[in-house]
Design a protein around this motif. Sequence first.
Motif, PDB file in Angstrom:
ATOM      1  N   MET A 166       0.822  -1.203   0.000  1.00  0.00           N
ATOM      2  CA  MET A 166       0.000   0.000   0.000  1.00  0.00           C
ATOM      3  C   MET A 166       0.863   1.263   0.000  1.00  0.00           C
ATOM      4  N   ALA A 167       1.894   1.290   0.833  1.00  0.00           N
ATOM      5  CA  ALA A 167       2.741   2.478   0.928  1.00  0.00           C
ATOM      6  C   ALA A 167       3.402   2.785  -0.413  1.00  0.00           C
ATOM      7  N   LEU A 168       3.834   1.754  -1.135  1.00  0.00           N
ATOM      8  CA  LEU A 168       4.486   1.972  -2.431  1.00  0.00           C
ATOM      9  C   LEU A 168       3.518   2.563  -3.454  1.00  0.00           C
ATOM     10  N   LEU A 169       2.250   2.229  -3.345  1.00  0.00           N
ATOM     11  CA  LEU A 169       1.242   2.810  -4.229  1.00  0.00           C
ATOM     12  C   LEU A 169       1.011   4.298  -3.943  1.00  0.00           C
ATOM     13  N   LEU A 170       1.376   4.722  -2.750  1.00  0.00           N
ATOM     14  CA  LEU A 170       1.156   6.119  -2.351  1.00  0.00           C
ATOM     15  C   LEU A 170       2.383   6.999  -2.588  1.00  0.00           C
ATOM     16  N   LEU A 171       3.523   6.378  -2.870  1.00  0.00           N
ATOM     17  CA  LEU A 171       4.787   7.116  -2.943  1.00  0.00           C
ATOM     18  C   LEU A 171       5.233   7.348  -4.391  1.00  0.00           C
ATOM     19  N   PRO A 172       6.067   8.376  -4.613  1.00  0.00           N
ATOM     20  CA  PRO A 172       6.572   8.652  -5.964  1.00  0.00           C
ATOM     21  C   PRO A 172       7.656   7.668  -6.378  1.00  0.00           C
ATOM     22  N   GLU A 173       8.292   7.950  -7.498  1.00  0.00           N
ATOM     23  CA  GLU A 173       9.307   7.039  -8.036  1.00  0.00           C
ATOM     24  C   GLU A 173      10.533   6.956  -7.128  1.00  0.00           C
ATOM     25  N   GLU A 174      10.941   8.061  -6.542  1.00  0.00           N
ATOM     26  CA  GLU A 174      12.078   8.077  -5.626  1.00  0.00           C
ATOM     27  C   GLU A 174      11.659   8.671  -4.285  1.00  0.00           C
ATOM     28  N   PHE A 175      12.143   8.059  -3.203  1.00  0.00           N
ATOM     29  CA  PHE A 175      11.758   8.501  -1.866  1.00  0.00           C
ATOM     30  C   PHE A 175      12.755   7.980  -0.853  1.00  0.00           C
ATOM     31  N   SER A 176      12.679   8.508   0.349  1.00  0.00           N
ATOM     32  CA  SER A 176      13.624   8.129   1.405  1.00  0.00           C
ATOM     33  C   SER A 176      13.029   7.060   2.320  1.00  0.00           C
ATOM     34  N   GLU A 177      13.895   6.499   3.176  1.00  0.00           N
ATOM     35  CA  GLU A 177      13.421   5.540   4.172  1.00  0.00           C
ATOM     36  C   GLU A 177      12.369   6.182   5.076  1.00  0.00           C
ATOM     37  N   GLN A 178      12.627   7.415   5.480  1.00  0.00           N
ATOM     38  CA  GLN A 178      11.666   8.080   6.362  1.00  0.00           C
ATOM     39  C   GLN A 178      10.327   8.276   5.661  1.00  0.00           C
ATOM     40  N   ASP A 179      10.354   8.591   4.365  1.00  0.00           N
ATOM     41  CA  ASP A 179       9.104   8.724   3.600  1.00  0.00           C
ATOM     42  C   ASP A 179       8.327   7.406   3.615  1.00  0.00           C
ATOM     43  N   LEU A 180       9.038   6.307   3.379  1.00  0.00           N
ATOM     44  CA  LEU A 180       8.380   4.993   3.332  1.00  0.00           C
ATOM     45  C   LEU A 180       7.765   4.635   4.678  1.00  0.00           C
ATOM     46  N   PHE A 181       8.549   4.749   5.749  1.00  0.00           N
ATOM     47  CA  PHE A 181       8.051   4.325   7.055  1.00  0.00           C
ATOM     48  C   PHE A 181       6.971   5.274   7.587  1.00  0.00           C
ATOM     49  N   THR A 182       7.045   6.541   7.188  1.00  0.00           N
ATOM     50  CA  THR A 182       5.980   7.473   7.556  1.00  0.00           C
ATOM     51  C   THR A 182       4.692   7.097   6.843  1.00  0.00           C
ATOM     52  N   PHE A 215      12.179   0.489  12.555  1.00  0.00           N
ATOM     53  CA  PHE A 215      11.374   0.282  11.347  1.00  0.00           C
ATOM     54  C   PHE A 215      12.204  -0.430  10.283  1.00  0.00           C
ATOM     55  N   ARG A 216      13.451   0.002  10.132  1.00  0.00           N
ATOM     56  CA  ARG A 216      14.328  -0.603   9.133  1.00  0.00           C
ATOM     57  C   ARG A 216      14.515  -2.087   9.426  1.00  0.00           C
ATOM     58  N   GLU A 217      14.721  -2.407  10.670  1.00  0.00           N
ATOM     59  CA  GLU A 217      14.912  -3.814  11.066  1.00  0.00           C
ATOM     60  C   GLU A 217      13.637  -4.625  10.861  1.00  0.00           C
ATOM     61  N   LEU A 218      12.500  -4.008  11.164  1.00  0.00           N
ATOM     62  CA  LEU A 218      11.219  -4.689  11.051  1.00  0.00           C
ATOM     63  C   LEU A 218      10.891  -5.064   9.606  1.00  0.00           C
ATOM     64  N   TYR A 219      11.245  -4.185   8.660  1.00  0.00           N
ATOM     65  CA  TYR A 219      10.847  -4.374   7.270  1.00  0.00           C
ATOM     66  C   TYR A 219      11.983  -4.816   6.341  1.00  0.00           C
ATOM     67  N   GLU A 220      13.178  -4.988   6.859  1.00  0.00           N
ATOM     68  CA  GLU A 220      14.340  -5.222   5.999  1.00  0.00           C
ATOM     69  C   GLU A 220      14.177  -6.434   5.100  1.00  0.00           C
ATOM     70  N   VAL A 221      13.771  -7.564   5.657  1.00  0.00           N
ATOM     71  CA  VAL A 221      13.642  -8.785   4.862  1.00  0.00           C
ATOM     72  C   VAL A 221      12.608  -8.607   3.764  1.00  0.00           C
ATOM     73  N   SER A 234      23.004   2.517   1.516  1.00  0.00           N
ATOM     74  CA  SER A 234      24.044   3.453   1.947  1.00  0.00           C
ATOM     75  C   SER A 234      23.524   4.882   2.072  1.00  0.00           C
ATOM     76  N   SER A 235      22.565   5.248   1.213  1.00  0.00           N
ATOM     77  CA  SER A 235      22.007   6.604   1.253  1.00  0.00           C
ATOM     78  C   SER A 235      20.627   6.654   1.898  1.00  0.00           C
ATOM     79  N   GLY A 236      20.072   5.492   2.207  1.00  0.00           N
ATOM     80  CA  GLY A 236      18.751   5.454   2.832  1.00  0.00           C
ATOM     81  C   GLY A 236      17.649   5.907   1.896  1.00  0.00           C
TER      82      GLY A 236
END
Length: 369
Positions: A166-182, A215-221, A234-236
């Motif tokens: 769902m989050a990927l459907l709401l986000l643009p082509e490029e985004f940050s880790e914080q954007d995704l987890f938010t 959040f990163r640890e929770l969703y990494e796999v 490396s750039s998040g």
Amino acid sequence: MAALITSTKSLKISPVFERLLRIFPKDPDLAFVYGSGVFQQTGHENIKKNMLDAIFVVKKPEQWHKENLKHNKKHYSFLRYLGPRMLNRIQEGVGAGVYFNTLVPWENRMIKYGVISRDLFIQDMLDWDTLYVSGRLHKPVFWLREAKLRSLETAVLTNLQSAVHMALLLLPEEFSEQDLFTSIASISYSGDFRMTVGEDRDKVQNIVKPNLAMFRELYEVILDNMQHLHWRKSSGTFQQSNTVSCYYHHLNLLPKTMQYYIWEHSNKDGKHRDLEESLMSVAHDYDCSNIVACAGMKIVRRSSITQSLKGIFTAGEQIFPCYCYFMYKRVDVIVTVWYQYISLEEQREIFWKLLKLNFKIHACILQIL
């Protein structure tokens, strides 16, 4: 399970949580604590001053209430006099299928705990019927009792995967880790009327910023194995494919209730498309992200209102006057939300559920008298 769906896998259960578990009936299928009483949030310097929230998943809620009433009768409101069977009916008949006891004093702090049946828990994880408990598990939690059943473990993991789709459907082509987890953390708050009448508007950011590593640890796999997504660790940052086939892939893997509301939207023109045609139509739609967001808001709006109204009955004697006073002070906002954002059909459904609950309670009281 620990390696996949908990962001606290390296932590041992603390003596505080062991003592907490001992005051409740033994051997829940699952148990976890969450929120600002467990994890640091911006604006909350001392988490020990915040309420500790817990949820127990049990096979037989009626039996659980029966045992809990023996030792913790004072945790309940006047509904305790109706007995465990009625408590279970109230739990599953209205709202999100969870029965909460709140503002319970324990070891110099307040706790709030809820109980949900195993079946309804799995259903919400897989289908997002209410996004109430499933939404809480989109964020890091601390597991007091991990799943012993494969069905529970699979359901929790599927819920996390759905949140990413769902989050990927709401986000643009490029985004940050914080954007995704938010975006993920926002799913269970978008449409929640409490965000309008009482909650901190910056609540989601306050949750995500101090806990990015968790959040990163929770969703990494999940993120490492997500199709159409490239993670520059490396750039998040992330880059995803925004093609129609990519959109359709994510839409096709959304939970059933999300897909129902998307199908409902796509058939407003009266063309009677089936689900596959509806999802493909939305995948081509320039407004795809808004359609998906609105579907999530519909689920959250309904469950947040009915669960909050159920809280009027389940609130203990200490909190009940405060609860009523709060509702009275914000009645203008609540009325606005009710009429502007809730369809007439949903209003009728909520009204009849509460009316049936009211009749059940009065019938049980008359039997007691």
